[in-house]
Structures are given as C-alpha cells and as structure tokens.
Design a protein around this motif. Structure first.
Motif, short mmCIF file in Angstrom:
data_model
loop_
_atom_site.label_atom_id
_atom_site.label_comp_id
_atom_site.label_asym_id
_atom_site.label_seq_id
_atom_site.Cartn_x
_atom_site.Cartn_y
_atom_site.Cartn_z
N PHE A 72 0.76 -0.92 -0.15
CA PHE A 72 0.60 -0.42 0.07
C PHE A 72 0.42 1.06 0.20
O PHE A 72 0.50 2.23 -0.73
CB PHE A 72 -1.28 -0.17 0.85
CG PHE A 72 -2.52 -0.79 1.24
CD1 PHE A 72 -3.04 -0.95 -0.25
CD2 PHE A 72 -2.34 -1.26 2.44
CE1 PHE A 72 -3.46 -2.06 -0.47
CE2 PHE A 72 -3.50 -2.68 1.53
CZ PHE A 72 -4.11 -2.38 0.78
N ALA A 73 1.95 1.38 0.49
CA ALA A 73 2.79 2.35 0.77
C ALA A 73 3.67 2.51 -0.58
O ALA A 73 3.56 3.85 -1.23
CB ALA A 73 3.93 1.73 1.69
N ILE A 74 3.61 1.63 -1.49
CA ILE A 74 3.97 1.93 -2.37
C ILE A 74 2.69 2.26 -3.69
O ILE A 74 3.72 3.42 -4.41
CB ILE A 74 4.51 0.08 -3.12
CG1 ILE A 74 5.36 -0.38 -2.95
CG2 ILE A 74 4.81 0.50 -5.01
CD1 ILE A 74 7.17 -0.26 -2.95
N SER A 75 1.99 2.34 -3.74
CA SER A 75 0.97 3.12 -4.08
C SER A 75 0.68 4.52 -3.96
O SER A 75 0.68 5.31 -5.21
CB SER A 75 0.01 2.08 -4.27
OG SER A 75 -0.69 2.45 -2.66
N GLY A 76 1.13 4.83 -2.66
CA GLY A 76 0.97 6.02 -1.99
C GLY A 76 2.02 6.99 -3.00
O GLY A 76 1.85 8.15 -3.17
N ALA A 77 3.59 5.82 -2.43
CA ALA A 77 4.45 6.57 -3.19
C ALA A 77 4.74 6.96 -4.51
O ALA A 77 5.03 8.29 -5.07
CB ALA A 77 5.95 6.08 -2.46
N LEU A 78 4.00 6.44 -4.81
CA LEU A 78 4.45 6.28 -6.68
C LEU A 78 2.54 7.69 -7.23
O LEU A 78 3.39 7.98 -7.62
CB LEU A 78 3.72 5.68 -7.45
CG LEU A 78 4.69 3.61 -7.74
CD1 LEU A 78 4.02 2.72 -7.99
CD2 LEU A 78 5.23 4.18 -8.16
N ALA A 86 8.79 4.06 0.19
CA ALA A 86 9.13 5.00 -0.26
C ALA A 86 10.23 5.53 -0.71
O ALA A 86 10.69 6.35 -2.17
CB ALA A 86 8.90 6.64 0.97
N ALA A 87 11.14 4.78 0.48
CA ALA A 87 12.90 5.36 -0.95
C ALA A 87 12.90 4.58 -1.67
O ALA A 87 13.91 4.77 -2.24
CB ALA A 87 14.18 4.34 1.10
N LEU A 88 12.44 3.38 -1.98
CA LEU A 88 12.48 2.53 -2.88
C LEU A 88 12.43 3.51 -4.07
O LEU A 88 13.11 3.23 -5.09
CB LEU A 88 11.95 0.90 -2.83
CG LEU A 88 12.63 0.21 -1.87
CD1 LEU A 88 12.06 -0.77 -1.76
CD2 LEU A 88 14.40 0.03 -2.60
N VAL A 89 10.97 3.87 -4.40
CA VAL A 89 9.90 4.52 -5.12
C VAL A 89 10.54 6.12 -5.66
O VAL A 89 11.31 6.35 -6.29
CB VAL A 89 8.47 4.88 -5.10
CG1 VAL A 89 8.01 5.77 -5.60
CG2 VAL A 89 7.86 3.54 -4.60
N PHE A 90 11.69 6.37 -4.36
CA PHE A 90 12.92 7.49 -4.60
C PHE A 90 13.38 7.70 -5.52
O PHE A 90 13.94 8.24 -6.49
CB PHE A 90 12.46 7.97 -3.17
CG PHE A 90 13.76 9.26 -3.17
CD1 PHE A 90 12.22 10.36 -3.92
CD2 PHE A 90 15.12 9.91 -3.80
CE1 PHE A 90 13.76 11.49 -3.54
CE2 PHE A 90 15.49 10.63 -3.86
CZ PHE A 90 14.71 12.06 -3.86
#
Length: 223
Positions: free
Chosen positions: A22-28, A80-84
């Motif tokens: 879910f955090a991945i979708s928010g970060a994207l 978030a760090a991975l997406v960033f």
C-alpha cells in the motif's frame, strides 16, 4: 479469541507485507504529483497506515499498532525510499504491484473484520470496519493528493466490492461458528481474486438508471 487464528508472528508479517504494497501505491502517486521526498514519505505512510489506524481508534485499541511497533512506521519509509530512487523500475512492475495491492486488500478486509469483532463490535459493524481497514488508506491518499477518491469514482475498476465480499464471508463464518484458518483463507482469496478479475475485465459498479449527468469517462491513470 478470533485473533488466535493468526499467531502474533504471522499476523505481524502479514501486516507488514500489506503495509509495504500500500505504501508503494502512495509513494508512486506522490512521484506523479511531482512532490518532494518528504511528500513522498508522508503519502506512503498515510496510505499504508491510514486504514489500520482508523480501525484501532474506533475499537479502542490504543495506542494504535502504528505507534507501538517501529516496523509499522519504518516499512512505509522503506517503500518510499525504493520508489524515490527506483520509480521508473517500479512503474514498469506496476502489474506486480497491483497484484500485491489486491492481496493486501483481501488480507486487510479479513484481519480488520476479525479484529473489530474480537474487540466487541457486532457482525455488521465488524464488516464495515473491515472494509474501512482495507480501503481507508487509499481514500486518505487520494484526498491528500487532491484527487476524487477512487473508491467513489464510477470510471475505476471495482475496489470496495471485493473487500465487502471478503468481510461478509468472515462475518457469516462467525455467525455460523465456522471461522477458522481455512475459511479465513477462503475469504482472503475470494476478495483477492475478485479484485484481480475486476482489474482484468474492468468491472465497475452500476450507476443510477436514467441519470442526466453529462459526465464522460476520462482515461484512467495507473494507480
């Protein structure tokens, strides 16, 4: 107690997996909005923890797990760090992210319902809170990002319905005293498969008959 269906260790890891996807979708979404690193981290945290935080506050499980377990707080930051750093690569694996998101939806609607009932809520209220656990973070994400929540958009594939079905299966099993590890797994799998089918075949909820709205469908962003 119903929560004993899952050992504390299993429950913890299942929660962390759901929180991560879910955090991945928010970060994207934050990246697509061209937000800075703080905004990316904040939206990841809200998306991942919003539903569970709301559930815990309603049932009186305070302080909420999000504030007592460091893993719950750090997992969205990792996402978030991975997406960033790797967001072009993450975008290319969006199908996989959507699959894990569907799995998180199925898991959270079941665990949210069982936890609510375990804290004394009735069957209907437990199912509603299970739904809120599954979709609450996504609603908060969309509101903060100044988007109409996907939950109520007619041009988006079914999202709440699979969670409702999973939660209803749980409360029916509770009602007939058949809730166990197997039936809980069936509820998770049912919600998961329904969400995947909705994405595959673009199933959408019906709108009012004889409506007079001039609204037209707009291209759907990947989310």
């Amino acid at each position: 107690m119903i929560q004993e269906l899952f050992t504390p260790s299993v429950q913890h890891w299942l929660d962390l997996i759901g929180i991560f996807v879910f955090a991945i979708s928010g970060a994207l979404m934050a990246v697509r909005k061209n937000w800075d690193v703080f905004g990316i981290a904040a939206l990841a945290e809200v998306t991942a923890l919003g539903g569970g935080l709301f559930r815990d506050l309603v049932i009186g499980a305070v302080p909420p797990a999000a504030f007592t377990d460091l893993g719950y707080f750090l997992t969205p930051l990792l996402a978030a760090a991975l997406v960033f750093v790797l967001h072009p690569e993450v975008e290319r694996t969006q199908v996989a992210v959507n699959v894990f998101d569907a799995a998180g939806l199925g898991l959270f609607c079941v665990t949210g319902t069982t936890k609510a009932y375990d804290y004394g809520l009735g069957l209907t209220s437990s199912a509603v809170l299970g739904l809120a656990t599954a979709v609450g973070g996504g609603v908060l994400r969309d509101i903060i990002a100044n988007e109409v929540p996907s939950l109520v958009r007619w041009d988006r594939d079914l999202y709440a319905v699979p969670a409702i079905v999973g939660a209803v299966i749980v409360v029916l099993c509770i009602r007939f005293d058949t809730l166990n590890g197997f039936t809980s797994g069936v509820a998770v799998l049912t919600a998961f498969i329904l969400r995947l089918l909705a994405m595959r075949y673009h199933w959408r909820a019906p709108r009012a008959w004889n409506r007079r709205s001039a609204a037209v469908e707009v291209p759907e962003e990947v989310s």
